[in-house]
Design a protein around this motif. Sequence first.
Motif, mmCIF file in Angstrom:
data_model
loop_
_atom_site.group_PDB
_atom_site.id
_atom_site.type_symbol
_atom_site.label_atom_id
_atom_site.label_comp_id
_atom_site.label_asym_id
_atom_site.label_seq_id
_atom_site.Cartn_x
_atom_site.Cartn_y
_atom_site.Cartn_z
ATOM 1 N N VAL A 57 36.232 44.576 42.735
ATOM 2 C CA VAL A 57 36.748 43.288 42.250
ATOM 3 C C VAL A 57 37.791 42.675 43.176
ATOM 4 O O VAL A 57 38.170 41.511 43.012
ATOM 5 N N LEU A 61 39.504 38.755 43.242
ATOM 6 C CA LEU A 61 40.907 38.475 42.931
ATOM 7 C C LEU A 61 41.597 37.775 44.093
ATOM 8 O O LEU A 61 42.370 36.825 43.898
ATOM 9 N N LEU A 86 41.972 39.215 33.477
ATOM 10 C CA LEU A 86 41.175 40.340 33.956
ATOM 11 C C LEU A 86 40.695 41.101 32.727
ATOM 12 O O LEU A 86 41.390 41.967 32.206
ATOM 13 N N LEU A 95 44.740 44.206 40.423
ATOM 14 C CA LEU A 95 45.485 43.023 39.988
ATOM 15 C C LEU A 95 46.957 43.154 40.362
ATOM 16 O O LEU A 95 47.555 42.206 40.888
ATOM 17 N N VAL A 165 37.454 37.546 34.601
ATOM 18 C CA VAL A 165 36.584 38.505 35.290
ATOM 19 C C VAL A 165 36.158 39.572 34.296
ATOM 20 O O VAL A 165 36.997 40.204 33.647
ATOM 21 N N ASP A 196 31.711 40.935 37.586
ATOM 22 C CA ASP A 196 31.781 41.886 38.697
ATOM 23 C C ASP A 196 30.553 42.790 38.582
ATOM 24 O O ASP A 196 30.577 43.834 37.940
#
Length: 290
Positions: A57, A61, A86, A95, A165, A196
């Motif tokens: 991911v 991001l 998220l 993140l 996401v 994702d």
Amino acid sequence: MDEQAVQSYRELRGRLAEAEISERVDALTEMARTVRRLDLGMIERAGLGHIGGDFSVTDILVTLYGAVLSVDPQNPQDPERDRFILSKGHSAGALYATLSVCGFFPEEELATFMAPLSALNGHPNRNKIPGVETNTGPLGHGFPVAVGHALAAKLQGSPRRTFVVLGDGELQEGSNWEAAMTAAHYDLSALTAIVDRNRLQQGARTEETKRLEPLADKWRSFGFEVREIDGHDFAQLLDAIGTRGTDRPVCVIANTTKGKGVSFMEDRAEWHHKVPSAEQVQIAREELSR
């Protein structure tokens, strides 16, 4: 807040706003390398984490924070900020590393990842970390919250956008499809759901656990505009995520690789939450520096 990091982040955003696509891709590529290296160090120190999903991911991001989201680390509660959630909250490490690079909090705090009483828990907590919009972890919760944010923006006449996401294994949760129906019913064109799509979940492939394909057709049938891309190609990410829908919500199916960037982790189910040994960390660092 890290003022030096904030300044660097603002300079990056300003430069990329006027840059050619090749320069934007180069800058985002370097930012992604930094995020992966920071994440690797966090997981090494903690002895815990979800490195495979973090690395799949990361490029998503980085594209959001590096070039798309309208957010300000110095004013993380600005009412007109874009919202990002998220939903696959177990990828909190990626993140946190991204938020740190952007100046939401000092990089030094990453060393506390998963330590007792640390703000940087294994799942994001909006009450403890600036830049986190909602607590996530239980799968299937983030998308409904994102729909609420997008609906509120529409009712308020606000141009702000909402992004979420989702993990592909997470789509086995029925709450996501209830949220999808709601988003389409209210024509939430400022909502972008990003899947994702690394095709792996804890212990197995998604298609072995519960078949998702034809995934794009499913989203279309729920009323979404679907954009299917290579989730590690920054040019494709910028194009797919950067523009809002015309009259419908958008689903970006980002085809990714679990463990992206480290050869022995890529496309391996065990790296959902496996922790690398000291020798593997060294190999990973070398590969992530190329």
